[in-house]
Scaffold this motif. Structure first.
Motif, PDB file in Angstrom:
ATOM      1  N   ALA A 204       0.365   8.815 -10.368  1.00 15.83           N
ATOM      2  CA  ALA A 204      -0.976   8.321 -10.758  1.00 15.83           C
ATOM      3  C   ALA A 204      -0.972   7.699 -12.151  1.00 15.83           C
ATOM      4  O   ALA A 204      -1.766   6.819 -12.434  1.00 15.83           O
ATOM      5  CB  ALA A 204      -1.985   9.465 -10.717  1.00 15.83           C
TER       6      ALA A 204
ATOM      7  N   GLY B 252       0.823  -1.212   0.000  1.00 20.63           N
ATOM      8  CA  GLY B 252       0.000   0.000   0.000  1.00 20.63           C
ATOM      9  C   GLY B 252       0.848   1.249   0.000  1.00 20.63           C
ATOM     10  O   GLY B 252       0.532   2.238  -0.667  1.00 20.63           O
ATOM     11  N   VAL B 253       1.957   1.241   0.739  1.00 22.57           N
ATOM     12  CA  VAL B 253       2.858   2.393   0.756  1.00 22.57           C
ATOM     13  C   VAL B 253       3.490   2.575  -0.613  1.00 22.57           C
ATOM     14  O   VAL B 253       3.615   3.692  -1.120  1.00 22.57           O
ATOM     15  CB  VAL B 253       3.937   2.214   1.858  1.00 22.57           C
ATOM     16  CG1 VAL B 253       5.025   3.275   1.728  1.00 22.57           C
ATOM     17  CG2 VAL B 253       3.303   2.252   3.229  1.00 22.57           C
TER      18      VAL B 253
ATOM     19  N   ASP C  14      -0.580   3.662 -12.603  1.00 23.93           N
ATOM     20  CA  ASP C  14      -1.633   2.702 -12.213  1.00 23.93           C
ATOM     21  C   ASP C  14      -2.317   2.109 -13.387  1.00 23.93           C
ATOM     22  O   ASP C  14      -2.576   2.512 -14.392  1.00 23.93           O
ATOM     23  CB  ASP C  14      -2.663   3.377 -11.304  1.00 23.93           C
ATOM     24  CG  ASP C  14      -2.064   3.681  -9.935  1.00 23.93           C
ATOM     25  OD1 ASP C  14      -1.060   3.063  -9.600  1.00 23.93           O
ATOM     26  OD2 ASP C  14      -2.642   4.533  -9.234  1.00 23.93           O
TER      27      ASP C  14
ATOM     28  N   LYS D 250       2.242   1.672  -3.529  1.00 22.92           N
ATOM     29  CA  LYS D 250       1.219   2.165  -4.452  1.00 22.92           C
ATOM     30  C   LYS D 250       0.969   3.657  -4.238  1.00 22.92           C
ATOM     31  O   LYS D 250       0.794   4.413  -5.183  1.00 22.92           O
ATOM     32  CB  LYS D 250      -0.095   1.406  -4.268  1.00 22.92           C
ATOM     33  CG  LYS D 250      -0.123   0.066  -4.929  1.00 22.92           C
ATOM     34  CD  LYS D 250      -1.496  -0.559  -4.790  1.00 22.92           C
ATOM     35  CE  LYS D 250      -1.551  -1.918  -5.439  1.00 22.92           C
ATOM     36  NZ  LYS D 250      -2.872  -2.532  -5.272  1.00 22.92           N
ATOM     37  N   ALA D 251       0.962   4.084  -2.989  1.00 25.31           N
ATOM     38  CA  ALA D 251       0.720   5.493  -2.697  1.00 25.31           C
ATOM     39  C   ALA D 251       1.887   6.362  -3.151  1.00 25.31           C
ATOM     40  O   ALA D 251       1.709   7.532  -3.476  1.00 25.31           O
ATOM     41  CB  ALA D 251       0.470   5.687  -1.196  1.00 25.31           C
ATOM     42  N   ASP D 252       3.084   5.783  -3.184  1.00 22.89           N
ATOM     43  CA  ASP D 252       4.270   6.541  -3.547  1.00 22.89           C
ATOM     44  C   ASP D 252       4.428   6.704  -5.062  1.00 22.89           C
ATOM     45  O   ASP D 252       5.102   7.608  -5.508  1.00 22.89           O
ATOM     46  CB  ASP D 252       5.501   5.830  -2.953  1.00 22.89           C
ATOM     47  CG  ASP D 252       6.717   6.743  -2.902  1.00 22.89           C
ATOM     48  OD1 ASP D 252       6.503   7.968  -2.766  1.00 22.89           O
ATOM     49  OD2 ASP D 252       7.845   6.247  -3.000  1.00 22.89           O
ATOM     50  N   ARG D 253       3.784   5.841  -5.828  1.00 25.39           N
ATOM     51  CA  ARG D 253       3.889   5.904  -7.279  1.00 25.39           C
ATOM     52  C   ARG D 253       3.048   7.020  -7.857  1.00 25.39           C
ATOM     53  O   ARG D 253       1.989   7.331  -7.309  1.00 25.39           O
ATOM     54  CB  ARG D 253       3.419   4.588  -7.917  1.00 25.39           C
ATOM     55  CG  ARG D 253       4.522   3.557  -7.975  1.00 25.39           C
ATOM     56  CD  ARG D 253       4.077   2.348  -8.744  1.00 25.39           C
ATOM     57  NE  ARG D 253       3.814   1.304  -7.754  1.00 25.39           N
ATOM     58  CZ  ARG D 253       2.833   0.438  -7.809  1.00 25.39           C
ATOM     59  NH1 ARG D 253       2.014   0.443  -8.826  1.00 25.39           N
ATOM     60  NH2 ARG D 253       2.670  -0.449  -6.882  1.00 25.39           N
TER      61      ARG D 253
END
Length: 160
Positions: A157, A149-150, A160, A152-155
């Motif tokens: 947008a 989750g961390v 995705d 994914k949040a750091d990538r």
């Protein structure tokens, strides 16, 4: 009479006639110029000045009037939309007071069944595939899921 004819054809007479004709033309052209110039009188200039000042003085109030009329039209349109929304909400409120409608909506939304009925749920195959991929996350330790989750949040947008 011969003297008169001789005078008529003499150079001096011709020059004098030419001079008179030229003077008449010049005089006519000067009077035409003066007539053209005299069209713009002091009164006409004053009238033009008054008209220009009226146009300048009335420009701002007229612009304000037009913009206020447009704003009033927008407000009336918005008022009509809100009245329609109020009518729609009143109709919906009246429908919810009907027990049959409320029962139907509750059964549809919450999948309630009456005693003696058999309820069925149809599963979308695409949703089932997505649920299976989520089950892979349940098999991993909790800290792996947190770390994913961390990441994914750091990538950004667009990845995705």
């Amino acid at each position: 009479m011969a003297v008169k004819d001789r005078d008529r054809f003499s150079t001096a007479t011709r020059l004098r006639l030419l001079g008179e004709q030229t003077a008449e033309r010049v005089y006519r052209s000067q009077t035409k110029r003066q007539a053209r110039r005299s069209r713009l009188t002091g009164r006409a200039a004053l009238l033009a000045l008054v008209l220009c000042s009226l146009v300048v003085a009335l420009a701002y109030p007229i612009r304000q009037y037009v913009s206020q009329r447009a704003e009033i039209a927008d407000q009336r349109t918005e008022q009509a939309e809100r009245r329609e929304n109020v009518e729609r909400l009143k109709d919906e409120k009246a429908r919810w007071r009907d027990d049959a409608y409320a029962e139907q909506r509750i059964r549809d939304r919450l999948h309630y069944v009456m005693p003696g009925e058999t309820g069925y749920t149809v599963i979308d195959p695409e949703a089932a595939k997505q649920q299976r991929t989520d089950q892979g996350a349940a098999a991993r330790p909790w800290y792996s899921n947190v770390w994913e989750g961390v990441d994914k949040a750091d990538r950004p947008a667009d990845d995705d």
